[in-house]
Write an enzyme that holds these catalytic residues in place. Sequence first.
Site, mmCIF file in Angstrom:
data_model
loop_
_atom_site.group_PDB
_atom_site.id
_atom_site.type_symbol
_atom_site.label_atom_id
_atom_site.label_comp_id
_atom_site.label_asym_id
_atom_site.label_seq_id
_atom_site.Cartn_x
_atom_site.Cartn_y
_atom_site.Cartn_z
ATOM 1 N N ALA A 59 5.395 -9.597 4.248
ATOM 2 C CA ALA A 59 4.196 -9.082 3.581
ATOM 3 C C ALA A 59 4.109 -9.588 2.147
ATOM 4 O O ALA A 59 5.113 -9.905 1.519
ATOM 5 C CB ALA A 59 4.227 -7.560 3.567
ATOM 6 N N GLY A 60 2.877 -9.658 1.642
ATOM 7 C CA GLY A 60 2.654 -9.993 0.239
ATOM 8 C C GLY A 60 2.064 -11.369 0.019
ATOM 9 O O GLY A 60 1.437 -11.618 -1.007
ATOM 10 N N ASP A 62 -0.144 -12.888 2.315
ATOM 11 C CA ASP A 62 -1.534 -12.781 2.765
ATOM 12 C C ASP A 62 -1.949 -11.311 2.697
ATOM 13 O O ASP A 62 -2.141 -10.650 3.705
ATOM 14 C CB ASP A 62 -1.647 -13.334 4.195
ATOM 15 C CG ASP A 62 -3.095 -13.417 4.665
ATOM 16 O OD1 ASP A 62 -4.005 -13.215 3.827
ATOM 17 O OD2 ASP A 62 -3.325 -13.660 5.867
ATOM 18 N N ASN A 108 7.956 -10.504 -9.099
ATOM 19 C CA ASN A 108 6.546 -10.121 -9.088
ATOM 20 C C ASN A 108 6.399 -8.664 -9.464
ATOM 21 O O ASN A 108 7.246 -7.828 -9.166
ATOM 22 C CB ASN A 108 5.911 -10.429 -7.722
ATOM 23 C CG ASN A 108 5.962 -9.259 -6.756
ATOM 24 O OD1 ASN A 108 5.110 -8.353 -6.817
ATOM 25 N ND2 ASN A 108 6.954 -9.243 -5.878
ATOM 26 N N PHE A 112 0.275 -4.103 -5.764
ATOM 27 C CA PHE A 112 -0.644 -3.881 -4.630
ATOM 28 C C PHE A 112 -2.090 -4.250 -4.978
ATOM 29 O O PHE A 112 -3.031 -3.489 -4.713
ATOM 30 C CB PHE A 112 -0.621 -2.412 -4.155
ATOM 31 C CG PHE A 112 0.620 -1.980 -3.410
ATOM 32 C CD1 PHE A 112 1.567 -2.887 -2.959
ATOM 33 C CD2 PHE A 112 0.822 -0.631 -3.132
ATOM 34 C CE1 PHE A 112 2.706 -2.461 -2.268
ATOM 35 C CE2 PHE A 112 1.952 -0.193 -2.438
ATOM 36 C CZ PHE A 112 2.891 -1.105 -2.006
ATOM 37 N N ASN A 167 5.011 0.886 4.130
ATOM 38 C CA ASN A 167 5.755 0.309 3.004
ATOM 39 C C ASN A 167 5.900 1.344 1.897
ATOM 40 O O ASN A 167 4.944 1.655 1.205
ATOM 41 C CB ASN A 167 5.021 -0.934 2.483
ATOM 42 C CG ASN A 167 5.670 -1.488 1.232
ATOM 43 O OD1 ASN A 167 6.856 -1.251 0.979
ATOM 44 N ND2 ASN A 167 4.905 -2.222 0.444
ATOM 45 N N SER A 170 7.891 -0.761 -2.436
ATOM 46 C CA SER A 170 7.494 -1.636 -3.539
ATOM 47 C C SER A 170 7.893 -0.999 -4.857
ATOM 48 O O SER A 170 7.609 0.174 -5.104
ATOM 49 C CB SER A 170 5.988 -1.864 -3.542
ATOM 50 O OG SER A 170 5.626 -2.445 -4.783
ATOM 51 N N ASN A 172 6.607 -1.728 -7.655
ATOM 52 C CA ASN A 172 5.551 -1.949 -8.647
ATOM 53 C C ASN A 172 4.446 -0.900 -8.644
ATOM 54 O O ASN A 172 3.460 -1.039 -9.357
ATOM 55 C CB ASN A 172 4.959 -3.345 -8.456
ATOM 56 C CG ASN A 172 6.037 -4.408 -8.618
ATOM 57 O OD1 ASN A 172 6.823 -4.346 -9.561
ATOM 58 N ND2 ASN A 172 6.091 -5.358 -7.701
ATOM 59 N N THR A 173 4.586 0.117 -7.811
ATOM 60 C CA THR A 173 3.691 1.275 -7.864
ATOM 61 C C THR A 173 4.572 2.442 -8.300
ATOM 62 O O THR A 173 5.455 2.857 -7.541
ATOM 63 C CB THR A 173 3.051 1.542 -6.487
ATOM 64 O OG1 THR A 173 2.227 0.426 -6.142
ATOM 65 C CG2 THR A 173 2.192 2.807 -6.498
ATOM 66 N N LYS A 206 9.462 -0.029 6.036
ATOM 67 C CA LYS A 206 10.086 -1.041 5.164
ATOM 68 C C LYS A 206 10.753 -0.369 3.975
ATOM 69 O O LYS A 206 10.106 0.362 3.227
ATOM 70 C CB LYS A 206 9.027 -2.040 4.688
ATOM 71 C CG LYS A 206 9.629 -3.186 3.864
ATOM 72 C CD LYS A 206 8.639 -4.309 3.682
ATOM 73 C CE LYS A 206 9.233 -5.443 2.860
ATOM 74 N NZ LYS A 206 8.264 -6.538 2.684
ATOM 75 N N ASN A 235 12.759 -4.840 0.914
ATOM 76 C CA ASN A 235 11.767 -5.282 -0.071
ATOM 77 C C ASN A 235 12.479 -5.972 -1.248
ATOM 78 O O ASN A 235 13.684 -6.225 -1.197
ATOM 79 C CB ASN A 235 10.963 -4.063 -0.536
ATOM 80 C CG ASN A 235 9.508 -4.413 -0.812
ATOM 81 O OD1 ASN A 235 9.240 -5.382 -1.528
ATOM 82 N ND2 ASN A 235 8.581 -3.650 -0.273
ATOM 83 N N GLY A 256 14.010 -13.834 -3.173
ATOM 84 C CA GLY A 256 14.537 -15.188 -3.072
ATOM 85 C C GLY A 256 16.063 -15.207 -3.083
ATOM 86 O O GLY A 256 16.710 -14.194 -2.818
HETATM 87 C C1 LIG Z 1 4.638 -12.221 -4.756
HETATM 88 C C2 LIG Z 1 5.189 -11.227 -3.795
HETATM 89 C C3 LIG Z 1 4.390 -10.188 -3.350
HETATM 90 C C4 LIG Z 1 4.887 -9.254 -2.455
HETATM 91 N N1 LIG Z 1 4.072 -8.258 -2.009
HETATM 92 C C5 LIG Z 1 4.532 -7.396 -1.062
HETATM 93 C C6 LIG Z 1 3.679 -6.408 -0.534
HETATM 94 O O1 LIG Z 1 2.506 -6.309 -0.871
HETATM 95 N N2 LIG Z 1 4.194 -5.552 0.388
HETATM 96 C C7 LIG Z 1 5.499 -5.637 0.828
HETATM 97 O O2 LIG Z 1 5.902 -4.862 1.693
HETATM 98 N N3 LIG Z 1 6.319 -6.593 0.350
HETATM 99 C C8 LIG Z 1 5.865 -7.458 -0.579
HETATM 100 N N4 LIG Z 1 6.706 -8.436 -1.055
HETATM 101 C C9 LIG Z 1 8.114 -8.458 -0.611
HETATM 102 C C10 LIG Z 1 8.359 -9.439 0.521
HETATM 103 O O3 LIG Z 1 7.651 -9.077 1.675
HETATM 104 C C11 LIG Z 1 9.876 -9.507 0.844
HETATM 105 O O4 LIG Z 1 10.303 -8.225 1.285
HETATM 106 C C12 LIG Z 1 10.713 -9.915 -0.359
HETATM 107 O O5 LIG Z 1 10.047 -10.897 -1.133
HETATM 108 C C13 LIG Z 1 12.075 -10.467 0.053
HETATM 109 O O6 LIG Z 1 11.948 -11.626 0.852
HETATM 110 P P1 LIG Z 1 12.076 -13.123 0.266
HETATM 111 O O7 LIG Z 1 13.351 -13.172 -0.529
HETATM 112 O O8 LIG Z 1 12.100 -14.005 1.473
HETATM 113 O O9 LIG Z 1 10.875 -13.335 -0.574
HETATM 114 C C14 LIG Z 1 6.224 -9.372 -1.977
HETATM 115 C C15 LIG Z 1 7.020 -10.428 -2.419
HETATM 116 C C16 LIG Z 1 6.532 -11.358 -3.304
HETATM 117 C C17 LIG Z 1 7.415 -12.492 -3.761
#
Ligand SMILES: Cc1cc2nc3c(=O)[nH]c(=O)nc-3n(C[C@H](O)[C@H](O)[C@H](O)COP(=O)(O)O)c2cc1C
Length: 343
Positions: A59-60, A62, A108, A112, A167, A170, A172-173, A206, A235, A256
């Site tokens: 997620a995040g 799209d 980030n 939301f 979810n 996050s 950020n909320t 999540k 997350n 990452g």
């Molecule tokens: C820019 C950004 C926006 C994200 N937005 C959401 C989100 O809206 N909802 C969510 O459940 N996770 C969100 N995530 C978290 C990712 O879905 C994922 O759980 C997290 O980035 C760890 O995976 P990765 O290391 O492969 O990026 C976001 C991550 C990034 C980098």
Amino acid sequence: MSLYPLLRPFAFALDAETAHRATIAALSLAPRLPLPSFAPALTSQVAGLRFPSPVGLAAGFDKDAEVPDAMMGLGFGFVEVGTLTPRPQAGNPKPRLFRLKEDRAVINRMGFNNGGQAAALNRLQKRERRGVLGVNIGANKDSADRIADYVAGVSTMSPVADYLTVNISSPNTPGLRNLQAGGELVELLQAVREARPPNGPPVFLKVAPDLEVGDHDRIVRAASDNGIDALIVANTTVSRPPLISSQRDELGGLSGRPLKQLALEQLRLFRSASGGSIPLIAVGGIENADDAWDRIAAGASLVQLYSAMVYEGPGIARQIADGLARRLSQSGMSNIVEAVGSR
Ligand SMILES: Cc1cc2nc3c(=O)[nH]c(=O)nc-3n(C[C@H](O)[C@H](O)[C@H](O)COP(=O)(O)O)c2cc1C
């Protein structure tokens, strides 16, 4: 051959959010690709759904469900859109998305930003259903009743989702992750259970990677008691492992490569808390087939990624799937399901 290595310098010349918007705009104009075929050994059933490859888009990327079919066409075995909140909201002030190139990481604090569930519903109703589409739901920042927002999300988005993700992780909320705490979590999951329509999609939960001893058992119990179909671990993290990039002190959730170890540890804790009784979906720092294999061997039925795609391009989903198929045949296994929890 992937075009991404040629395009990356242009994308990296833009600020991160502008590059992301440009990517979504380009993908939404691209002709629809047929669904790719994967090695038959990669097909599995999780929560009653058939996944052609265990490598999904997290997620995040799209958020507004603008390009799920393009992402499936590019090689993701499933795509999770969102987080979508009941009402549209702008998210935090910019800049709020940072590439930590030297660390192969992202920070980030988007908060939301999304166009709301009604707009996404309308878009998804127009699409021909194919592949596995997850819809990730959240609460509005200014909501007086956050649990009611999840209930609304379940009702609104069920008709267009192959699965829903609740979810509550996050960072950020403000206060959202409090919903992971004891009484609140049970109350939320009971409300979600009651809101699920008959024959509605499975519901996943999540969680954050920043949990404490005892949280894993408690979360597994609350999820199992309330019919949650899978846990997504995890997350972004608010912790800060050692980082070298100049933007390392930005506030927000880190994802990452530096999240890899923590996310794997959390997955193991959930596996030992659940003993395999609830499917686990691993996410966090997965950037190659070895990482994906490690998570599957540690108990994940599926994996997701986002940050690695920023650095490697969308072809990474296909590369990981092909690498997993090779690992399976080297190990003498005939299906990915045999590898789940094999270590
Ligand atoms: C820019 C950004 C926006 C994200 N937005 C959401 C989100 O809206 N909802 C969510 O459940 N996770 C969100 N995530 C978290 C990712 O879905 C994922 O759980 C997290 O980035 C760890 O995976 P990765 O290391 O492969 O990026 C976001 C991550 C990034 C980098």
